[in-house]
Design an enzyme around this catalytic site. Structure first.
Site, PDB file in Angstrom:
ATOM      1  N   SER A 101       0.915  -1.272  -0.011  1.00 41.95           N
ATOM      2  CA  SER A 101       0.020   0.052  -0.043  1.00 41.95           C
ATOM      3  C   SER A 101       0.858   1.177   0.112  1.00 41.95           C
ATOM      4  N   PHE A 139      -3.001  10.347  -1.030  1.00 43.64           N
ATOM      5  CA  PHE A 139      -4.229  10.629  -2.227  1.00 43.64           C
ATOM      6  C   PHE A 139      -5.562  10.698  -1.434  1.00 43.64           C
ATOM      7  N   LEU A 141      -9.033  10.971  -1.672  1.00 46.22           N
ATOM      8  CA  LEU A 141     -10.711  11.139  -2.344  1.00 46.22           C
ATOM      9  C   LEU A 141     -11.598  10.622  -1.459  1.00 46.22           C
ATOM     10  N   CYS A 249      -6.572   7.643 -11.880  1.00 45.76           N
ATOM     11  CA  CYS A 249      -5.330   7.088 -11.105  1.00 45.76           C
ATOM     12  C   CYS A 249      -5.876   5.889 -10.323  1.00 45.76           C
ATOM     13  N   ASN A 251      -7.307   3.267 -11.580  1.00 50.06           N
ATOM     14  CA  ASN A 251      -7.023   2.283 -12.560  1.00 50.06           C
ATOM     15  C   ASN A 251      -5.631   1.760 -12.326  1.00 50.06           C
ATOM     16  N   GLU A 374      -9.911   0.857  -2.829  1.00 52.39           N
ATOM     17  CA  GLU A 374      -9.731   0.985  -4.376  1.00 52.39           C
ATOM     18  C   GLU A 374     -10.972   0.507  -5.102  1.00 52.39           C
ATOM     19  N   GLY A 375     -12.064   0.628  -4.481  1.00 49.68           N
ATOM     20  CA  GLY A 375     -13.356  -0.104  -5.124  1.00 49.68           C
ATOM     21  C   GLY A 375     -13.850  -1.107  -4.420  1.00 49.68           C
ATOM     22  N   THR A 376     -14.851  -1.359  -3.618  1.00 54.55           N
ATOM     23  CA  THR A 376     -15.209  -2.175  -3.055  1.00 54.55           C
ATOM     24  C   THR A 376     -15.575  -3.591  -4.198  1.00 54.55           C
ATOM     25  N   HIS A 377     -15.765  -4.823  -3.302  1.00 52.76           N
ATOM     26  CA  HIS A 377     -15.861  -5.939  -4.318  1.00 52.76           C
ATOM     27  C   HIS A 377     -17.237  -5.570  -5.080  1.00 52.76           C
TER      28      HIS A 377
HETATM   29  P1  TGC Z   1     -19.001   8.080 -14.046  1.00 55.31           P
HETATM   30  O1  TGC Z   1     -20.222   8.954 -14.361  1.00 55.31           O
HETATM   31  O2  TGC Z   1     -19.073   6.642 -14.370  1.00 55.31           O
HETATM   32  O3  TGC Z   1     -17.525   8.544 -14.569  1.00 55.31           O
HETATM   33  C1  TGC Z   1     -17.317  10.114 -14.223  1.00 55.31           C
HETATM   34  C2  TGC Z   1     -16.132  10.247 -15.037  1.00 55.31           C
HETATM   35  O4  TGC Z   1     -15.253   9.270 -14.859  1.00 55.31           O
HETATM   36  C3  TGC Z   1     -14.810   8.629 -16.021  1.00 55.31           C
HETATM   37  N1  TGC Z   1     -14.635   7.108 -15.515  1.00 55.31           N
HETATM   38  C4  TGC Z   1     -13.145   6.791 -15.384  1.00 55.31           C
HETATM   39  N2  TGC Z   1     -11.999   7.127 -15.992  1.00 55.31           N
HETATM   40  C5  TGC Z   1     -10.854   6.523 -16.052  1.00 55.31           C
HETATM   41  N3  TGC Z   1     -10.870   5.262 -15.232  1.00 55.31           N
HETATM   42  C6  TGC Z   1     -12.016   4.567 -14.749  1.00 55.31           C
HETATM   43  N4  TGC Z   1     -12.098   3.789 -14.104  1.00 55.31           N
HETATM   44  C7  TGC Z   1     -13.087   5.563 -14.922  1.00 55.31           C
HETATM   45  N5  TGC Z   1     -14.560   5.555 -14.460  1.00 55.31           N
HETATM   46  C8  TGC Z   1     -15.530   6.415 -14.763  1.00 55.31           C
HETATM   47  C9  TGC Z   1     -15.950   8.514 -16.744  1.00 55.31           C
HETATM   48  O5  TGC Z   1     -15.691   8.351 -18.288  1.00 55.31           O
HETATM   49  C10 TGC Z   1     -16.475   9.889 -16.484  1.00 55.31           C
HETATM   50  O6  TGC Z   1     -15.656  10.662 -17.405  1.00 55.31           O
HETATM   51  P2  TGC Z   1     -16.154  12.293 -18.064  1.00 55.31           P
HETATM   52  O7  TGC Z   1     -15.082  12.701 -18.784  1.00 55.31           O
HETATM   53  O8  TGC Z   1     -17.429  11.945 -18.998  1.00 55.31           O
HETATM   54  O9  TGC Z   1     -16.405  13.020 -16.960  1.00 55.31           O
HETATM   55  O10 TGC Z   1     -19.031   8.212 -12.403  1.00 55.31           O
HETATM   56  P3  TGC Z   1     -20.086   7.521 -11.420  1.00 55.31           P
HETATM   57  O11 TGC Z   1     -20.141   8.758 -10.359  1.00 55.31           O
HETATM   58  O12 TGC Z   1     -21.161   6.807 -11.623  1.00 55.31           O
HETATM   59  O13 TGC Z   1     -19.044   6.551 -10.619  1.00 55.31           O
HETATM   60  C11 TGC Z   1     -18.582   5.269 -11.002  1.00 55.31           C
HETATM   61  C12 TGC Z   1     -17.829   4.319 -10.050  1.00 55.31           C
HETATM   62  C13 TGC Z   1     -18.906   4.150  -9.088  1.00 55.31           C
HETATM   63  C14 TGC Z   1     -17.404   3.269 -10.754  1.00 55.31           C
HETATM   64  C15 TGC Z   1     -16.848   5.078  -9.259  1.00 55.31           C
HETATM   65  O14 TGC Z   1     -17.201   6.383  -8.657  1.00 55.31           O
HETATM   66  C16 TGC Z   1     -16.138   4.364  -8.236  1.00 55.31           C
HETATM   67  O15 TGC Z   1     -15.127   3.734  -9.016  1.00 55.31           O
HETATM   68  N6  TGC Z   1     -16.069   4.216  -7.203  1.00 55.31           N
HETATM   69  C17 TGC Z   1     -15.333   3.379  -6.159  1.00 55.31           C
HETATM   70  C18 TGC Z   1     -14.372   4.560  -5.476  1.00 55.31           C
HETATM   71  C19 TGC Z   1     -12.861   4.157  -5.235  1.00 55.31           C
HETATM   72  O16 TGC Z   1     -12.618   3.097  -5.827  1.00 55.31           O
HETATM   73  N7  TGC Z   1     -12.514   4.723  -4.166  1.00 55.31           N
HETATM   74  C20 TGC Z   1     -11.030   4.505  -4.187  1.00 55.31           C
HETATM   75  C21 TGC Z   1     -10.245   5.596  -3.285  1.00 55.31           C
HETATM   76  S1  TGC Z   1      -8.437   5.481  -3.018  1.00 55.31           S
HETATM   77  C22 TGC Z   1      -8.098   4.196  -2.163  1.00 55.31           C
HETATM   78  O17 TGC Z   1      -8.919   3.495  -1.796  1.00 55.31           O
HETATM   79  C23 TGC Z   1      -6.750   4.059  -1.906  1.00 55.31           C
HETATM   80  S2  TGC Z   1      -6.363   2.267  -1.050  1.00 55.31           S
HETATM   81  C24 TGC Z   1      -4.705   2.646  -1.395  1.00 55.31           C
HETATM   82  C25 TGC Z   1      -3.803   1.677  -0.908  1.00 55.31           C
HETATM   83  O18 TGC Z   1      -3.684   1.916   0.342  1.00 55.31           O
HETATM   84  O19 TGC Z   1      -3.344   0.677  -1.555  1.00 55.31           O
HETATM   85  P1  FAD Z   2     -19.382   2.466   1.438  1.00 56.33           P
HETATM   86  O1  FAD Z   2     -19.329   3.453   0.116  1.00 56.33           O
HETATM   87  O2  FAD Z   2     -20.301   3.272   2.502  1.00 56.33           O
HETATM   88  O3  FAD Z   2     -20.031   1.070   1.086  1.00 56.33           O
HETATM   89  C1  FAD Z   2     -20.572   0.421   2.067  1.00 56.33           C
HETATM   90  C2  FAD Z   2     -21.144  -0.880   1.619  1.00 56.33           C
HETATM   91  O4  FAD Z   2     -22.250  -0.548   0.736  1.00 56.33           O
HETATM   92  C3  FAD Z   2     -20.066  -1.689   0.632  1.00 56.33           C
HETATM   93  O5  FAD Z   2     -20.221  -2.828   0.983  1.00 56.33           O
HETATM   94  C4  FAD Z   2     -20.180  -1.400  -0.570  1.00 56.33           C
HETATM   95  O6  FAD Z   2     -19.666  -2.237  -1.662  1.00 56.33           O
HETATM   96  C5  FAD Z   2     -21.718  -1.257  -0.540  1.00 56.33           C
HETATM   97  N1  FAD Z   2     -22.298  -0.555  -1.839  1.00 56.33           N
HETATM   98  C6  FAD Z   2     -22.015   0.795  -2.000  1.00 56.33           C
HETATM   99  N2  FAD Z   2     -22.814   1.164  -2.947  1.00 56.33           N
HETATM  100  C7  FAD Z   2     -23.472  -0.021  -3.591  1.00 56.33           C
HETATM  101  C8  FAD Z   2     -24.507  -0.176  -4.770  1.00 56.33           C
HETATM  102  N3  FAD Z   2     -24.458   0.732  -5.632  1.00 56.33           N
HETATM  103  N4  FAD Z   2     -24.926  -1.314  -4.758  1.00 56.33           N
HETATM  104  C9  FAD Z   2     -24.660  -2.313  -3.951  1.00 56.33           C
HETATM  105  N5  FAD Z   2     -23.734  -2.165  -2.675  1.00 56.33           N
HETATM  106  C10 FAD Z   2     -23.124  -1.060  -2.435  1.00 56.33           C
HETATM  107  N6  FAD Z   2      -9.411   6.223   0.255  1.00 56.33           N
HETATM  108  C11 FAD Z   2      -8.594   7.219  -0.452  1.00 56.33           C
HETATM  109  O7  FAD Z   2      -9.180   8.150  -1.012  1.00 56.33           O
HETATM  110  N7  FAD Z   2      -7.353   7.194  -0.512  1.00 56.33           N
HETATM  111  C12 FAD Z   2      -6.615   6.219   0.456  1.00 56.33           C
HETATM  112  O8  FAD Z   2      -5.419   6.290   0.407  1.00 56.33           O
HETATM  113  C13 FAD Z   2      -7.347   5.400   0.907  1.00 56.33           C
HETATM  114  N8  FAD Z   2      -6.910   4.069   1.865  1.00 56.33           N
HETATM  115  C14 FAD Z   2      -7.479   3.570   2.451  1.00 56.33           C
HETATM  116  C15 FAD Z   2      -7.044   2.749   3.583  1.00 56.33           C
HETATM  117  C16 FAD Z   2      -7.693   1.563   4.202  1.00 56.33           C
HETATM  118  C17 FAD Z   2      -7.204   0.685   5.178  1.00 56.33           C
HETATM  119  C18 FAD Z   2      -9.062   1.506   3.883  1.00 56.33           C
HETATM  120  C19 FAD Z   2     -10.082   0.549   4.729  1.00 56.33           C
HETATM  121  C20 FAD Z   2      -9.691   2.318   3.106  1.00 56.33           C
HETATM  122  C21 FAD Z   2      -9.056   3.172   2.324  1.00 56.33           C
HETATM  123  N9  FAD Z   2      -9.714   4.175   1.565  1.00 56.33           N
HETATM  124  C22 FAD Z   2      -8.924   5.275   0.831  1.00 56.33           C
HETATM  125  C23 FAD Z   2     -11.107   4.291   1.425  1.00 56.33           C
HETATM  126  C24 FAD Z   2     -11.745   3.169   0.541  1.00 56.33           C
HETATM  127  O9  FAD Z   2     -11.460   3.530  -0.923  1.00 56.33           O
HETATM  128  C25 FAD Z   2     -13.172   3.209   0.877  1.00 56.33           C
HETATM  129  O10 FAD Z   2     -13.371   2.441   2.150  1.00 56.33           O
HETATM  130  C26 FAD Z   2     -13.949   2.349  -0.192  1.00 56.33           C
HETATM  131  O11 FAD Z   2     -14.117   3.105  -1.492  1.00 56.33           O
HETATM  132  C27 FAD Z   2     -15.444   2.342   0.220  1.00 56.33           C
HETATM  133  O12 FAD Z   2     -15.954   3.301   0.728  1.00 56.33           O
HETATM  134  P2  FAD Z   2     -16.733   3.278   2.121  1.00 56.33           P
HETATM  135  O13 FAD Z   2     -15.818   2.830   3.209  1.00 56.33           O
HETATM  136  O14 FAD Z   2     -17.441   4.610   2.320  1.00 56.33           O
HETATM  137  O15 FAD Z   2     -18.148   2.311   1.890  1.00 56.33           O
END
Ligand code: TGC
Ligand code: FAD
Length: 395
Positions: A101, A139, A141, A249, A251, A374-377
C-alpha cells in the site's frame, strides 16, 4: 523476450511454470524485491503489525530500491514495464499488504496523479523528489460520507483572488500523517471536481492518524482535515475538472492490487504447505489426509489462475490495450480468491493459524481492507455488470 528454458520438475511454488513467461529483466526486478522482503520485512512485520506502526526508515529503503513511481517515465523515473511493477507489488504484498500500500499510494496514486494531470512545474518539483523518497504523498478522495460514490464528495474549493480556499474532511487516507503533500480532490463552485496539491504545514491543514484498525495495521491510515486552507492556483491540476481525474489514478493502483493479492495468497499457501507436512495428527502428517490435499490443491489452483490473470492484464497494460473494466474484473476475482486462500490456510494451521507467529491471520485480516479499498468488491461487480449488460445498476 520470454526465456525458452523449461523447468524439468514441478515446483509447488510455481505449479504452472509461470516463471517461464517472464523475461530476464522482470525476473531480476522480482528477485531483488523478493530478497528485500525476505530479509527486511518478513522477520519484522509481525511486530510492526502488532504495534500498529511502520518504521520511518522503511520508506527510504523502498526508495533506495527505486520502487516509487518505478513504472512511470520521464523526470528521472525508471520507466519499468507494467509487468515488472506488478511483480514488485506481488513480492511486497507477500510481505504485507501495508508495505505494498505504501508503495502503491506513493507511485500509483500520488505520483501518477501529478504525472498524468500536473502542470510542468508541479512535475518538475515533485516527481524526482517523490521517487527519491524525499517527499511522501497521499491521495485524498474518500470522505466520511462519500466512499464508493466519490461524486457525492463535500470537500469544497472556493476561488479567492489568485488562491483557492479548501474546506472538508477526507477519511481513510493511506500515508496521510507521514505525507509531505496530499493530492486532494474537491468540488469547486461550478460543481466540478478539481485536484489540488496540499502541502504539509499549510495553515488549517492537519492529518491525524486513525487508530484501532484490526486490518492493515502495518500501514498509516489518516484523516485529512482542511479548515480554510489557502492553496495557490499553481497547486491546482490545470487540465482536469471531473471525476475522470481521480478515477484514472485508481486504475493504476487497482492494477497493482490484482498482482499484490496473489503475493499475500502465496505467502499463506507456502506457510500452510510447510505446516501440513510437519504437523502430525492421528499419527501422520496432516498433508497425508485427502481433505488437506484438497485444500492445498484448490489454493494452488487459485493462485496460479490469479497470477495468470495478473500477467495477462500486465501484458495488455504494456501494449496499451488494458481497459478499466478489465482491471475491475482482475481486482474483483483476485482479491476474492486470495482471501479464500488465506482463510483456507488458516484452517490448516489450526490454532496456530490465529497467532502472529505465522503470517496467515495477518494477511487474512489485511485482505479485508484490500477487498474494500480501491473500489469495493460490489463496486467492481457492478462495473463488470454494466460492461456486460449496458445497464447501470449503481443508482
Ligand atoms: P461515472 O459517471 O461513471 O464517471 C465519471 C467520469 O469518470 C470517467 N471514469 C473513468 N475514467 C478513468 N478510469 C475509470 N475507471 C473511470 N470510471 C469512470 C467517466 O468516463 C466519466 O468521465 P467524464 O469525462 O465523462 O466526466 O462516475 P460515477 O459517479 O457513476 O461512478 C462510477 C464508479 C462507482 C465506478 C466510481 O465512482 C468508483 O470507482 N467508485 C469507487 C471509488 C473508489 O474506488 N475509491 C477508492 C479511493 S482511493 C483508495 O481506496 C486507496 S487505497 C490505496 C492503498 O492503500 O493501496
Ligand atoms: P461505502 O461506500 O459506504 O460502502 C458500504 C457498503 O455498501 C460496501 O459493501 C459497498 O460495496 C456497498 N455499496 C455501495 N454502493 C453500492 C451499490 N450501488 N450497490 C450495492 N452495494 C453498494 N481512500 C482514499 O481516497 N485514499 C486512500 O489512500 C485510502 N486508503 C484506504 C486504506 C484503508 C485501510 C481503507 C480501509 C480504506 C482506504 N480508502 C482510501 C477508502 C476506501 O477507498 C473506501 O473505504 C472504499 O472506497 C469504500 O467506501 P466506504 O468505506 O465509504 O464504503
Amino acid at each position: 523476450m520470454a526465456t525458452t528454458a523449461k523447468p524439468t520438475e514441478l515446483d509447488p511454488r510455481d505449479f504452472l511454470a509461470i516463471d517461464a513467461l517472464l523475461d530476464d529483466e522482470e525476473k531480476a526486478i522480482r528477485d531483488t524485491v523478493r530478497r528485500f522482503v525476505r530479509e527486511r520485512v518478513v522477520p519484522n512485520v509481525g511486530e510492526w503489525f502488532e504495534r500498529g506502526e511502520v518504521p520511518r526508515e522503511l520508506t527510504q529503503e523502498l526508495a533506495g530500491l527505486g520502487l516509487f513511481g518505478m513504472h512511470l517515465e520521464g523526470y528521472g523515473l525508471p520507466g519499468a514495464s507494467s509487468v515488472a511493477y506488478g511483480l514488485t507489488c506481488m513480492e511486497l504484498e507477500a510481505g504485507d499488504s501495508g508495505v505494498r500500500s505504501l508503495v502503491s499510494v506513493q507511485g500509483s496514486l500520488a505520483m501518477f496523479a501529478i504525472w498524468r494531470w500536473g502542470s510542468e512545474e508541479q512535475k518538475q518539483r515533485w516527481l524526482p523528489a517523490m521517487h527519491e523518497g524525499e517527499a511522501i504523498g497521499c491521495f485524498g478522495l474518500t470522505e466520511p460520507d462519500a466512499g464508493s460514490d466519490p461524486g457525492s464528495m463535500r470537500t469544497t474549493a472556493r476561488r479567492d483572488g489568485a488562491d483557492w480556499i479548501l474546506n472538508g474532511t477526507k477519511m481513510w487516507i493511506t500515508n496521510g500523517s507521514i505525507a509531505d503533500l496530499a493530492v486532494v480532490w474537491a468540488r469547486t463552485e461550478d460543481g466540478k471536481i478539481n485536484g489540488f496539491i496540499v502541502e504539509k504545514g499549510m495553515p488549517g491543514f492537519s492529518a491525524p492518524e486513525m487508530k484501532h484498525k484490526l486490518s492493515l495495521r502495518a500501514s498509516v491510515t489518516s484523516e485529512l482535515v482542511l479548515k480554510d486552507v489557502r492553496v495557490p492556483e499553481e497547486n491546482r491540476f490545470p487540465e482536469i475538472s471531473s471525476l475522470r481525474g481521480p478515477l484514472s489514478c485508481l486504475n493504476e493502483a487497482r492494477y497493482g492490487i490484482v498482482w499484490g493479492a496473489e503475493g499475500a495468497a502465496r505467502a499463506c499457501f507456502e506457510s500452510a504447505l510447510e505446516y501440513a507436512k510437519e504437523r502430525i495428527v492421528f499419527g501422520k502428517p496432516i498433508a497425508g489426509y485427502q481433505l488437506t490435499q484438497q485444500k492445498l490443491a484448490e489454493m494452488a489452483l487459485e493462485i496460479n489462475r490469479g497470477t495468470l490473470v495478473a500477467l495477462h492484464l500486465g501484458r495488455k497494460k504494456d501494449d496499451g490495450t488494458l481497459l478499466p473494466e478489465q482491471v475491475s474484473m482482475g481486482k474483483m476475482g483476485n482479491v476474492r480468491g486470495a482471501i479464500e486462500v488465506c482463510r483456507t490456510a488458516r484452517t490448516i494451521l489450526g490454532g496456530n493459524g490465529i497467532t502472529l507467529e505465522y503470517p496467515v491471520i495477518r494477511h487474512m485480516n489485511n485482505l479485508e481492507s484490500v477487498l474494500t479499498y480501491e473500489g469495493t468488491h460490489e463496486v467492481h461487480t457492478l462495473v463488470v455488470g454494466e460492461a456486460l449488460t449496458g445497464e447501470n445498476a449503481f443508482r
